[in-house]
Design an enzyme around this catalytic site. Structure first.
Site, PDB file in Angstrom:
ATOM      1  N   HIS A   1      -0.102   2.059  11.599  1.00  0.00           N
ATOM      2  CA  HIS A   1       0.077   2.636  10.445  1.00  0.00           C
ATOM      3  C   HIS A   1      -0.425   4.319  10.520  1.00  0.00           C
ATOM      4  CE1 HIS A   1       0.499   3.563   6.246  1.00  0.00           C
ATOM      5  NE2 HIS A   1      -0.721   3.889   6.183  1.00  0.00           N
TER       6      HIS A   1
ATOM      7  N   SER B   1       0.284   8.815   5.441  1.00  0.00           N
ATOM      8  CA  SER B   1       0.712   7.699   4.272  1.00  0.00           C
ATOM      9  C   SER B   1       0.378   8.044   2.655  1.00  0.00           C
ATOM     10  CB  SER B   1      -0.957   6.838   4.195  1.00  0.00           C
ATOM     11  OG  SER B   1      -1.051   5.922   3.576  1.00  0.00           O
TER      12      SER B   1
ATOM     13  N   ASP C   1       4.036  -0.727  12.726  1.00  0.00           N
ATOM     14  CA  ASP C   1       3.028   0.217  11.597  1.00  0.00           C
ATOM     15  C   ASP C   1       3.052  -1.514  10.597  1.00  0.00           C
ATOM     16  OD1 ASP C   1       2.512   0.345   8.891  1.00  0.00           O
ATOM     17  OD2 ASP C   1       3.509   2.696   9.062  1.00  0.00           O
TER      18      ASP C   1
END
Length: 339
Positions: free
Chosen positions: A308, A158, A280
């Site tokens: 995610h 991320s 995601d």
């Protein structure tokens, strides 16, 4: 090497893997480092509890503070000649993100570190340093220079992917190769949040810590987790927010402008593995192919039935892919040395 049980578990959801491994993890409250918030004892997840017992604070001397920052991390049980793996975390998180994948990487024989990015995690920030991008970068570099001292495979999920790219371009001597997961690398920093009045910034940051928001994020991050699991993961995810300096550190980052690494992507020279959860809901997996097109030495692996944060949802698959990538990196080094 990865065990047969681990390889078999690659396609299984984390909760089935957890049941098989529970007997390895016996944790008592007195083993927790004293600097952790006392709410750690309210967490039920045995993997989080086990990893929490291993969190340390190591001194890191930086240019922007007179005293060393006692910096939180998980250090490897083993040191070897293979390239070390350093695990970053995402926005406003901690090394506890790696609670399921970290033990699998160690089982595979990798020298594995989990590092808390400055301003988040469990470092001692009682005398608050600046927490902008340059400070975060220097803090990692000085940590690496003091405690690791060898080029690493740097893993960034991320927003941690933006942190990893920023480090790889600005301090290429620290990074041998990169693993970028569900990478948040196309945002233009913190946007309008950087221009908010301080009072509004603190109100926004307070919301970040709120339980309803954290529960909501869990439900869009992960595929089909129960309310009980989401509640426990919320306690894990906001544990570092209970320090008195957390709000100041996060406001410092938000008002600094945050990460804008899009111009740096094409400057990355290191071999890169891109991992992405096919489902995601936070960052479209289509961006994996955009990133693939902008990097020169890269491959993409999509993880099916995954959201995610693959290292939380599909730890065995992630551990297998990282382990294979590290071994490829080591073999390439050996060939280059011989030739």
């Amino acid at each position: 090497m990865l065990s047969t049980a681990t390889v078999t578990a690659v396609s299984q959801p984390f909760w089935k893997v957890e049941r098989k491994m529970k007997r390895k993890f016996k944790v008592t409250a007195e083993k927790f480092p004293t600097f952790l918030p006392s709410d750690v004892e309210r967490i039920k997840d045995k993997f989080a509890l086990k990893l929490a017992t291993r969190i340390e604070r190591l001194p890191v001397q930086v240019s922007f503070r007179e005293e060393s920052i006692m910096s939180s991390c998980v250090t490897p049980l083993m040191r070897n000649e293979k390239t070390p793996v350093v695990l970053l975390h995402g926005f406003d998180s901690s090394c506890l993100e790696w609670r399921y994948t970290y033990p699998l990487l160690e089982e595979a024989g990798l020298e594995t570190w989990a590092f808390d990015i400055l301003g988040w995690g469990f470092s001692d920030l009682g005398k608050l340093p600046p927490c902008d991008v340059a400070s975060k970068r220097e803090h990692f570099y000085k940590f690496w220079k003091s405690h690791i001292k060898r080029p690493v495979v740097l893993v960034g999920p991320s927003l941690g992917a933006a942190v990893a790219i920023d480090i790889a371009v600005n301090h290429p001597e620290t990074v041998e190769s990169l693993v970028l997961m569900d990478a948040s690398v196309y945002a233009e920093g913190t946007g309008d949040l950087a221009t908010l009045p301080k009072a509004a910034a603190y109100a926004g940051v307070y919301l970040l810590k709120s339980i309803p928001l954290r529960l909501y994020v869990n439900f869009i991050c992960f595929n089909g987790i129960s309310l009980e699991t989401s509640w426990d993961w919320t306690k894990i995810g906001r544990l570092h927010c209970l320090y008195p300096w957390w709000e100041d550190a996060t406001v410092s980052f938000m008002t600094s402008g945050g990460y804008n690494v899009t111009p740096l992507i094409k400057k990355v020279s290191q071999k890169t593995l891109i991992l992405w959860g096919e489902d995601d809901q936070i960052i479209s997996n289509k961006l994996a192919w955009r990133l693939h097109g902008e990097l020169s030495n890269v491959r993409v692996e999509q993880i099916s039935n995954c959201g995610h944060l693959p290292h939380v949802e599909k730890p065995a698959a992630v551990a297998k892919l990282i382990t294979e990538f590290v071994r490829e990196t080591c073999r390439r080094k050996e060939v280059e040395t011989i030739s």
